[in-house]
Design a protein around this motif. Sequence first.
Motif: not given
Length: 162
Positions: A72-76, A84-87, A125-126, A130-131
């Motif tokens: 998964m991308l950071p923050g997702q 689905a993957r979500q921010s 975890w940081r 992500g953002n």
Amino acid sequence: MGNRRFDLRRVKLHYSHSVEEIAKALGCHRQTVRLWIKQGLPADSSMRPVLVRGEDLRKFLSGKYSNGKQPMLPGQMYCLKCRARQSPAFEVADLIVVTPNIGTLQGMCPECSTIMFRHVARASWRTSAGNLNVTLKAGQASLDDNSDAALKLHLARWMEGK
Ligand SMILES: [Zn+2]
């Protein structure tokens, strides 16, 4: 991840389908289909209703599921309802400290408001967050020592990321 696979045989390959029809055929929510379109499912939106070719839908969904093993991308986070993957909404998340080394990021799905989770390790975890604007919280249930002092120590260690 416990994905329920959609029965793609119910989508006719050589026909175009409206969002409504797809939702009905696959037994999912119209919002979910709209989300797929946002995520890159080709759709003809020059007319109403918006039409999706059966072939495109099949390709999109099979690609989606075979990509399930990518990190998964950071923050997702993963929304079980949208599949689905979500921010998370408003880019905010809570980080529940479960054990001294394992925590759970928790945020709200922007599409369906379901609470989403992502397991994280203290050391990373940081990066995983992500953002996101993260609030650290103590999940008392799994800590060995439930005293306030121990909780504060765990939280402090998590904050430092050491
Ligand atoms: Zn959702």
